[in-house]
Design a protein around this motif. Structure first.
Motif, PDB file in Angstrom:
ATOM      1  N   PHE A 188     -16.654  11.864   9.747  1.00 21.13           N
ATOM      2  CA  PHE A 188     -16.494  10.751   9.334  1.00 21.13           C
ATOM      3  C   PHE A 188     -16.407  10.451   7.820  1.00 21.13           C
ATOM      4  N   ASP A 189     -17.088  11.112   7.017  1.00 26.42           N
ATOM      5  CA  ASP A 189     -16.839  11.218   5.652  1.00 26.42           C
ATOM      6  C   ASP A 189     -15.495  11.356   5.141  1.00 26.42           C
ATOM      7  N   ARG A 190     -14.991  12.616   5.696  1.00 22.16           N
ATOM      8  CA  ARG A 190     -13.663  13.105   5.229  1.00 22.16           C
ATOM      9  C   ARG A 190     -12.720  12.010   5.809  1.00 22.16           C
ATOM     10  N   ILE A 191     -12.732  11.502   6.934  1.00 22.20           N
ATOM     11  CA  ILE A 191     -11.374  10.654   7.190  1.00 22.20           C
ATOM     12  C   ILE A 191     -11.486   9.325   6.289  1.00 22.20           C
ATOM     13  N   ARG A 192     -12.800   8.861   6.011  1.00 18.47           N
ATOM     14  CA  ARG A 192     -12.825   7.840   5.374  1.00 18.47           C
ATOM     15  C   ARG A 192     -12.512   7.876   3.833  1.00 18.47           C
ATOM     16  N   ASN A 193     -12.944   9.008   3.555  1.00 17.42           N
ATOM     17  CA  ASN A 193     -12.607   9.240   1.932  1.00 17.42           C
ATOM     18  C   ASN A 193     -11.058   9.283   1.926  1.00 17.42           C
ATOM     19  N   ALA A 194     -10.430  10.208   2.986  1.00 21.05           N
ATOM     20  CA  ALA A 194      -8.740  10.346   2.939  1.00 21.05           C
ATOM     21  C   ALA A 194      -8.219   8.960   2.923  1.00 21.05           C
ATOM     22  N   ALA A 195      -8.655   8.058   3.788  1.00 19.81           N
ATOM     23  CA  ALA A 195      -8.018   6.880   3.869  1.00 19.81           C
ATOM     24  C   ALA A 195      -8.031   6.059   2.742  1.00 19.81           C
ATOM     25  N   VAL A 196      -9.290   6.141   2.113  1.00 20.41           N
ATOM     26  CA  VAL A 196      -9.397   5.340   0.714  1.00 20.41           C
ATOM     27  C   VAL A 196      -8.763   5.557  -0.535  1.00 20.41           C
ATOM     28  N   ALA A 197      -8.892   7.327  -0.452  1.00 20.31           N
ATOM     29  CA  ALA A 197      -8.281   7.801  -1.654  1.00 20.31           C
ATOM     30  C   ALA A 197      -6.657   8.097  -1.351  1.00 20.31           C
ATOM     31  N   GLY A 198      -6.197   8.154  -0.414  1.00 17.76           N
ATOM     32  CA  GLY A 198      -4.697   8.178   0.000  1.00 17.76           C
ATOM     33  C   GLY A 198      -4.372   9.778  -0.232  1.00 17.76           C
ATOM     34  N   GLU A 199      -5.546  10.684  -0.235  1.00 16.72           N
ATOM     35  CA  GLU A 199      -5.476  12.031  -0.233  1.00 16.72           C
ATOM     36  C   GLU A 199      -5.710  12.544   1.159  1.00 16.72           C
ATOM     37  N   GLY A 200      -5.135  12.909   1.840  1.00 14.39           N
ATOM     38  CA  GLY A 200      -5.349  13.438   3.050  1.00 14.39           C
ATOM     39  C   GLY A 200      -4.252  14.064   3.978  1.00 14.39           C
ATOM     40  N   PRO A 201      -4.384  14.382   5.361  1.00  8.85           N
ATOM     41  CA  PRO A 201      -3.524  14.997   6.061  1.00  8.85           C
ATOM     42  C   PRO A 201      -2.409  13.855   6.366  1.00  8.85           C
ATOM     43  N   ASP A 202      -1.620  14.201   7.431  1.00  6.19           N
ATOM     44  CA  ASP A 202      -0.665  13.214   8.014  1.00  6.19           C
ATOM     45  C   ASP A 202      -1.199  12.753   9.158  1.00  6.19           C
ATOM     46  N   ILE A 203      -1.928  13.431   9.941  1.00  6.53           N
ATOM     47  CA  ILE A 203      -2.421  12.958  11.330  1.00  6.53           C
ATOM     48  C   ILE A 203      -4.069  13.377  11.352  1.00  6.53           C
ATOM     49  N   THR A 204      -4.696  12.465  12.002  1.00  9.60           N
ATOM     50  CA  THR A 204      -6.354  13.090  12.263  1.00  9.60           C
ATOM     51  C   THR A 204      -6.491  12.609  13.705  1.00  9.60           C
ATOM     52  N   GLN A 205      -7.545  13.460  14.248  1.00 15.20           N
ATOM     53  CA  GLN A 205      -8.063  13.034  15.366  1.00 15.20           C
ATOM     54  C   GLN A 205      -9.378  12.185  15.006  1.00 15.20           C
ATOM     55  N   ALA A 206      -9.648  11.000  15.654  1.00 12.13           N
ATOM     56  CA  ALA A 206     -10.808  10.125  15.353  1.00 12.13           C
ATOM     57  C   ALA A 206     -11.178   9.832  16.697  1.00 12.13           C
ATOM     58  N   GLY A 207     -12.818   9.621  16.672  1.00 11.51           N
ATOM     59  CA  GLY A 207     -13.425   9.297  17.781  1.00 11.51           C
ATOM     60  C   GLY A 207     -13.058   7.907  18.082  1.00 11.51           C
ATOM     61  N   THR A 208     -12.942   7.558  19.523  1.00  9.39           N
ATOM     62  CA  THR A 208     -12.604   6.228  19.915  1.00  9.39           C
ATOM     63  C   THR A 208     -13.079   5.116  19.330  1.00  9.39           C
ATOM     64  N   THR A 209     -14.672   5.157  19.053  1.00  6.37           N
ATOM     65  CA  THR A 209     -15.301   4.059  18.537  1.00  6.37           C
ATOM     66  C   THR A 209     -15.247   3.883  17.219  1.00  6.37           C
ATOM     67  N   GLN A 210     -14.523   4.874  16.281  1.00  4.65           N
ATOM     68  CA  GLN A 210     -14.523   4.810  15.058  1.00  4.65           C
ATOM     69  C   GLN A 210     -13.161   4.062  14.453  1.00  4.65           C
ATOM     70  N   VAL A 211     -12.187   4.165  15.515  1.00  2.21           N
ATOM     71  CA  VAL A 211     -10.879   3.825  15.069  1.00  2.21           C
ATOM     72  C   VAL A 211     -10.813   2.255  14.398  1.00  2.21           C
ATOM     73  N   PRO A 212     -11.588   1.406  14.845  1.00  3.05           N
ATOM     74  CA  PRO A 212     -11.576   0.147  14.336  1.00  3.05           C
ATOM     75  C   PRO A 212     -12.043   0.271  12.643  1.00  3.05           C
ATOM     76  N   PHE A 213     -13.123   0.953  12.330  1.00  2.00           N
ATOM     77  CA  PHE A 213     -13.495   0.943  10.912  1.00  2.00           C
ATOM     78  C   PHE A 213     -12.360   1.803  10.141  1.00  2.00           C
ATOM     79  N   PHE A 214     -11.902   2.700  10.763  1.00  2.00           N
ATOM     80  CA  PHE A 214     -10.805   3.498   9.799  1.00  2.00           C
ATOM     81  C   PHE A 214      -9.721   2.519   9.722  1.00  2.00           C
ATOM     82  N   ALA A 215      -9.349   1.831  10.630  1.00  4.47           N
ATOM     83  CA  ALA A 215      -8.192   1.014  10.444  1.00  4.47           C
ATOM     84  C   ALA A 215      -8.412  -0.270   9.502  1.00  4.47           C
ATOM     85  N   ALA A 216      -9.899  -0.866   9.362  1.00  2.00           N
ATOM     86  CA  ALA A 216      -9.892  -1.774   8.651  1.00  2.00           C
ATOM     87  C   ALA A 216      -9.800  -1.270   7.052  1.00  2.00           C
TER      88      ALA A 216
END
Lengths: 283, 451, 278
Positions: free
Chosen positions: B85-113
């Motif tokens: 959760f931390d990793r994906i959020r940080n990657a999304a905010v920082a713009g530093e991350g992988p190309d694709i990630t797996q995410a739990g179904t209930t997490q998607v809306p938060f990450f999208a936001a």
């Protein structure tokens, strides 16, 4: 140090005055200002998600710190006294006694969490099945017991360092004093009370200072053993702050709670300094 | 046996057909849709969580045909569930991350936001869009009240009742009706308690489990309760219906039907207790079925391994049975340098055969309807899960859900602990006050805004 | 007669306490030699241990990478912290500074700031540097070394200062008379004399860095993750590899244990010296 301590800490304090949540997180330092709102929310606003857990965590941190530090210092001193006697295999015992201190906290937490399991864990097997000391199997990782489930491993890991520290102090102690007192007819207890303890005071003071800080900032053991929410009986300040900041994205609140925690520790240092001022100057 | 064989043959035939179809059209399709060929030799980074026994190697093998076909390499990175959760959020905010990630179904809306992910609306038609998925699963790719498709479903799970056939027989309960509704569910556990003393009737994890809320909510839904109001503006977790659902679980503990020592465990540890023969009934996901045939999985006791039965979740007073449906989606980062290649990989992972193969490896269900049906047809036990997925329910896709779930989790945990006698005294008033607090907290979180 | 009995009793008590202290470690090792099934049922078979978990853990999680990262980062950070502390501590011990008290206060001060307060800013700073400058700190060994060095340098300075104060000035002065400059005297005379202190400082910093999990979770992604992150990969949502988790616990303790036993003579001396000087 400036790069890692000073600037970021200032940044952290700034963040504690910001409204940083799920929606504004991506804006980081551009998030809207909220003045003292975060602090008010934690301390006074009953609808605030942090308010409810905050005072519980403060209390738990007190309890945890009290027992952990007490256990570490008293236990460390007791074992140091034991090891200060000449005996066969002295060097080996002293070295081996230090090993729990080497085990990383995350391993300590995994291991003890495993040993505490109420039905298959070794602790209950010993206490209930093998010796019959307890009639019923306690559930260590839930409710009030969970505090002991984190205090005991913390003492276990912290005690060896205190022990070696005190042992060093004991060995540097002038023997003549003890001998003279013994000739005067003072028993071992009186000698401990009137000679050993006063001479060890500065060492106890140093241990006390750092043990309290370390215990108040404990995170790894409850977090790994009990999960991101250790429950109302074992949620410490750090687990609360990290959970609210990093799992719930309430970074502004988290920063504010961190600042409050820092202030509390400053008060502790001030109190400590007043209490032990003389001992420090003596050395 | 012959039946299973026939299914296998049919599945293979279908898969071959699917493959053949893909081969014929792939060049036209990809080119037409993307207007350019894929760059060979680039490397995509894909974050995955520990889904299977050897997460990294398993998935790396799974994408090998993709690399062979397109020349696009894939670097699979394993990210633990604890830190994802931390990793994906940080990657999304920082713009530093992988190309694709797996995410739990209930997490998607938060990450999208957070705004770090690509809107896939224009592309999903290539893989059949909404029509290719069950409704509940498709919803996990959306954010309520917003345009856009932020993820593609990858694999799916739903919860059903696992039971021990031999224990039910000893207790004299007919498996066909044992878990029909909430009353018979309780009666069955009571019968086990009375007649089979050497096994605990039922167990579920407590607050340490990431999925405590998924464990409790089906009972809330059964009783007509819900986590949020339909417009997702207000918490309804303290409604009398919701309270009845939570109390159902608490009462199982106070009446001794629920082994309270399980509450100190997380989900997988309780699962191992069922596998090890300590629990007679347990609610779990499809991956456990897959592990029955794995001889090296020695968490199974021999009796348990030989006697696993699966039943759909019980129906509530309203006459409908609810279960939680979840799983994982794939999300593409907006900052990826290779959007076309990343999409091609998502598409590859969404092809029917890959879906079946990977789901099988995980013991999960494919996310897409067609392959889902195929896996469902493969055995009687799988069928129960297939049905569960079709009628499964999940939570409102809003960015604050994760936080609300955490708030509920805390309160549910407190309630179950007090039912187990290790918290405040258990009573209807305790439950009510805990749920009121949960609702208040959730309402506060719902009121958060960007302003 | 009774004095001898008491002595015997105290000897026995000492061994008993030692056994108690060591038993959890023994249990960890024993658990790592069981299978998942034996662990989850609590049915240990101590007579037929298996090394299965130790062989399988490297396949199911890329543990080598985490272990290697931990070794590199912790060694480098501990070395840097010790080196800085040796220089700064020496300067503070030999040259009269006004700020002796301020230093102590500063050291305690850095220990007073909870990581949760400055973690997010450090993260943002690292990301900013990565995106706007060629300085690569985010998700690199260098970044983690920098962070840990900064963590432990203040305490290390505090430590080292006492060791240097304890070394008689005459020694250096004699060397300087013999034609050494101050730096030469520092390297040839003072450092060897302070060796136990250096070792103690190094090991202390190494142990703490080995243990840290909050910062490394936020500041790394795939290149510089350390053991505390890696070990949690054995705990999954859909399965738990308990035996491998225990084995990984043993593997993560082993390097520090070896380092400890290799240096314990000096380490204990170092801590002892530190303690006596207060």
């Amino acid at each position: 140090m400036v790069l890692v301590h000073l600037i970021p800490t200032t940044g952290g304090i700034l963040l504690s005055f910001k409204r940083l949540n799920t929606f504004t997180f991506s804006r980081l330092f551009d998030a809207p200002w909220s003045g003292l709102e975060n602090y008010r929310g934690i301390l006074f606003d009953t609808a605030n998600p942090l308010h409810d857990g905050f005072f519980g965590a403060v209390q738990n941190t007190f309890v945890y710190t009290f027992w952990t530090v007490g256990g570490t210092i008293v236990g460390g001193l007791a074992i140091a006294l034991l090891l200060n006697r000449p005996m066969r295999g002295q060097r080996l015992v002293r070295t081996l006694m230090l090993t729990p201190w080497i085990v990383p906290s995350f391993v300590v937490a995994v291991l003890w969490g495993f040993m505490w399991q109420s039905d298959v864990g070794i602790v209950n097997k010993i206490l209930v099945d093998y010796t019959g000391l307890l009639g019923e199997r306690p559930i260590w990782l839930l409710g009030e017991n969970s505090m002991w489930a984190i205090v005991i491993p913390s003492i276990w890991r912290g005690l060896p360092f205190a022990m070696i520290f005190f042992l060093a102090g004991l060995q540097a102690m002038p023997q003549e004093l003890h001998e003279a007192a013994a000739i005067d007819g003072a028993g071992p207890l009186r000698r401990f009370r009137y000679i050993t303890l006063p001479l060890l005071r500065p060492l106890i003071a140093v241990q006390l200072l750092f043990c309290v800080i370390y215990a108040a900032y404990q995170f790894a053991i409850p977090y790994i053993m009990l999960g991101s929410n250790p429950g109302p009986d074992a949620d410490l300040m750090m687990t609360l702050i990290v959970r609210q900041s990093f799992s719930n994205n309430l970074f502004g609140f988290g920063a504010a709670a961190s600042v409050l925690l820092t202030l509390a520790m400053c008060v502790w240092v001030a109190v400590w300094y007043r209490a032990f001022k003389r001992d420090l100057e003596a050395t | 046996m012959p039946k299973r064989l026939a299914v296998a043959v049919a599945a293979t035939a279908l898969a071959l057909a699917a493959c053949g179809g893909e081969d014929n059209s792939s060049t036209d399709n990809t080119k037409a849709a993307q207007g350019e060929a894929l760059q060979k030799g680039v490397t995509l980074t894909l974050w995955t969580m520990p889904n299977s026994p050897q997460p990294k190697e398993d998935l790396q093998k799974m994408v090998a045909p993709f690399t062979a076909k397109t020349g696009v390499k894939v670097d699979v990175q394993e990210v633990g569930w604890d830190v994802q959760f931390d990793r994906i959020r940080n990657a999304a905010v920082a713009g530093e991350g992988p190309d694709i990630t797996q995410a739990g179904t209930t997490q998607v809306p938060f990450f999208a936001a957070l705004g770090g992910f690509m809107d896939l609306s224009d592309r999903v038609e290539e893989i059949g869009g909404k029509a290719a998925y069950a409704e509940g699963i498709w919803n996990t790719t959306q954010v309520q009240g917003q345009e856009g498709t932020w993820a593609v479903p990858w694999f799916t799970e739903a919860r059903s009742i696992y039971y021990r056939k031999d224990v039910l027989e000893k207790a004299g309960v007919d498996p066909a009706t044992a878990f029909q509704d909430l009353d018979s569910f309780k009666a069955t556990l009571q019968a086990i308690k009375d007649k089979v003393p050497d096994i605990e009737p039922f167990g579920a994890p407590g607050k340490k489990a990431y999925d405590l809320v998924h464990q409790v909510m089906p009972f809330v839904w059964d009783n007509g309760g819900a986590e949020l109001s339909a417009d997702a503006k207000q918490s309804t977790i303290n409604s009398p219906e919701s309270q009845a659902g939570v109390e159902f679980m608490g009462d199982l503990i106070t009446s001794g039907l629920f082994d309270k020592s399980q509450l100190e465990r997380d989900g997988t540890q309780v699962e191992n207790q069922f596998k090890g023969g300590r629990l007679a009934v347990w609610i779990g996901g499809p991956w456990v079925l897959g592990s029955i045939d794995r001889a090296e999985d020695d968490t199974w006791s021999e009796e348990a391994r030989a006697n696993v039965g699966v039943a759909p979740m019980p129906t509530g007073p309203g006459g409908k049975a609810y279960t939680f449906v979840g799983g994982s989606d794939l999300m593409v980062f907006k900052n990826t340098k290779y959007p076309n290649e990343a999409w091609a990989l998502v598409k590859f992972l969404s092809s029917d055969q890959t879906q079946i193969d990977y789901a099988k490896l995980l013991g999960m269900f494919p996310a897409r309807l067609d392959p889902q049906q195929q896996v469902g047809d493969s055995s009687e036990n799988h069928k129960a899960f297939f049905q569960a997925i079709q009628s499964g329910r999940t939570y409102a896709p809003i960015p604050q859900w994760g936080q609300i779930e955490n708030a509920y989790k805390t309160r549910f945990g407190n309630i179950l602990d007090s039912a187990a006698g290790v918290g405040t005294d258990y009573s209807a008033a305790t439950v009510k006050s805990q749920l009121d607090a949960a609702a208040k907290e959730a309402d506060g979180l719902l009121a958060q805004s960007a302003g | 007669m009774s004095a001898r009995l008491v002595n015997r009793g105290l000897d026995a008590l000492t061994w008993l306490v030692l056994a108690l202290m060591l038993s959890p470690i023994l249990w960890l090792v024993l658990s790592s030699l069981q299978t998942d099934g034996q662990l989850s049922r609590g049915a240990y078979d101590l007579l037929s241990p298996t090394f299965d978990a130790f062989t399988r853990m490297w396949q199911s999680v890329d543990f080598e990478r985490y272990l290697l990262n931990s070794l590199i980062i912790c060694t480098a950070a501990a070395l840097c912290a010790t080196a800085f502390a040796a220089c700064a501590g020496y300067a503070l011990a030999r040259f009269q500074f006004r700020g002796g008290k301020a230093l102590s206060l500063g050291v305690v001060g850095t220990q007073l700031i909870p990581g949760s307060l400055f973690l997010l800013p450090v993260f943002m700073g690292f990301v900013w540097l990565k995106q706007n400058t060629p300085i690569a700190l985010f998700d690199t060994h260098l970044g983690m070394v920098l962070v840990y060095t900064a963590f432990f340098t203040p305490v290390a300075i505090y430590f080292m200062r006492y060791f240097f104060i304890a070394i008689p000035r005459d020694l250096e002065e004699a060397a300087m008379v013999d034609g050494c400059n101050r730096f030469g005297a520092f390297v040839k005379i003072v450092l060897p004399a302070a060796a136990p202190g250096l070792v103690a400082t190094f090991v202390y910093a190494f142990l703490f860095a080995w243990d840290e999990l909050l910062f490394v979770a936020a500041l790394t992604q795939e290149n510089a993750e350390t053991i505390p992150i890696g070990i949690r990969n054995f705990i999954g949502n859909y399965q738990e590899r308990t035996a491998q988790l225990m084995a990984a616990g043993v593997v993560s303790t082993l390097p520090v244990l070896i380092a400890f036993f290799a240096t314990q003579r000096w380490l204990v001396k170092g801590i002892t010296a530190g303690a006596v000087k207060g």
